[in-house]
Design a protein around this motif. Structure first.
Motif, PDB file in Angstrom:
ATOM      1  N   UNK A   4      60.986  55.750  32.845  1.00 14.83           N
ATOM      2  CA  UNK A   4      61.559  56.898  33.562  1.00 14.83           C
ATOM      3  C   UNK A   4      62.970  56.653  34.079  1.00 14.83           C
ATOM      4  N   UNK A   5      63.235  55.456  34.602  1.00 17.05           N
ATOM      5  CA  UNK A   5      64.565  55.179  35.152  1.00 17.05           C
ATOM      6  C   UNK A   5      65.623  55.222  34.049  1.00 17.05           C
ATOM      7  N   UNK A   6      65.323  54.613  32.913  1.00 19.30           N
ATOM      8  CA  UNK A   6      66.259  54.647  31.789  1.00 19.30           C
ATOM      9  C   UNK A   6      66.419  56.074  31.263  1.00 19.30           C
ATOM     10  N   UNK A   7      65.325  56.837  31.251  1.00 19.28           N
ATOM     11  CA  UNK A   7      65.397  58.229  30.804  1.00 19.28           C
ATOM     12  C   UNK A   7      66.274  59.053  31.747  1.00 19.28           C
ATOM     13  N   UNK A   8      66.119  58.841  33.035  1.00 16.97           N
ATOM     14  CA  UNK A   8      66.943  59.558  34.007  1.00 16.97           C
ATOM     15  C   UNK A   8      68.412  59.174  33.855  1.00 16.97           C
ATOM     16  N   UNK A   9      68.677  57.900  33.666  1.00 18.55           N
ATOM     17  CA  UNK A   9      70.052  57.440  33.459  1.00 18.55           C
ATOM     18  C   UNK A   9      70.661  58.107  32.224  1.00 18.55           C
ATOM     19  N   UNK A  10      69.912  58.132  31.123  1.00 24.32           N
ATOM     20  CA  UNK A  10      70.393  58.773  29.903  1.00 24.32           C
ATOM     21  C   UNK A  10      70.657  60.256  30.102  1.00 24.32           C
ATOM     22  N   UNK A  11      69.808  60.915  30.869  1.00 19.76           N
ATOM     23  CA  UNK A  11      69.993  62.336  31.133  1.00 19.76           C
ATOM     24  C   UNK A  11      71.257  62.583  31.957  1.00 19.76           C
ATOM     25  N   UNK A  12      71.488  61.750  32.974  1.00 20.75           N
ATOM     26  CA  UNK A  12      72.686  61.895  33.803  1.00 20.75           C
ATOM     27  C   UNK A  12      73.939  61.655  32.956  1.00 20.75           C
TER      28      UNK A  12
END
Length: 154
Positions: free
Chosen positions: A81-89
């Motif tokens: 989730x953290x990497x996914x959120x970073x990619x989304x930002x």
């Protein structure tokens, strides 16, 4: 055109200001919330666009945004989730930057606008799928939620 006598001009200037009735005034145009946010975003990203100069094209930034969005979907599918959120930002920042760059450099094209919206739709389609795949191991009925969510997008 005839000139006004100075006495008449003085008397006109001395009259109290009379406001027109509300119905006679020109309507005020309010800036939409989206337009206000766009101005803030454009001001914030303009220095970045200027720093990149002509080294990077706006279309290249659009492709980088697409890749960041696809990476975000892949990380979400793996449950990271953290990497996914970073990619989304990163995707959202790059997606905002490409338009600012195109306007600042005078490189706005129909193709660039089309590429931008197509890449956005791809990301908007795959990110929910990746998110549901990441949750599928833990939740029942998550596929119905995905179908409903995707149905609202298209």
């Amino acid at each position: 055109p005839p000139r006004m006598p100075p006495a008449f001009a003085f008397t006109c200037n001395a009259l109290p200001a009379v406001r027109a009735p509300q119905s006679a005034r020109a309507p005020r145009t309010r800036m939409s919330f989206d337009a206000r946010l766009r101005r803030v975003k454009d001001r914030a990203l303009a220095p970045v666009a200027a720093a990149l100069g002509r080294r990077v094209s706006p279309n290249a930034v659009t492709i980088m945004a697409l890749l960041a969005g696809l990476m975000s979907a892949g990380m979400a599918a793996k449950g990271r989730r953290t990497a996914a959120l970073f990619g989304w930002v990163v995707n959202r920042m790059l997606d905002g930057l490409d338009g600012v760059m195109a306007r600042e450099k005078g490189m706005v094209t129909d193709f660039g606008g089309y590429l931008d919206i197509v890449c956005d739709f791809v990301v908007y389609g795959v990110l929910p799928i990746g998110t549901v795949l990441g949750w599928a191991r833990r939740a029942e009925g998550v596929w119905l939620v995905l179908a409903l969510l995707e149905g609202t997008f298209f």
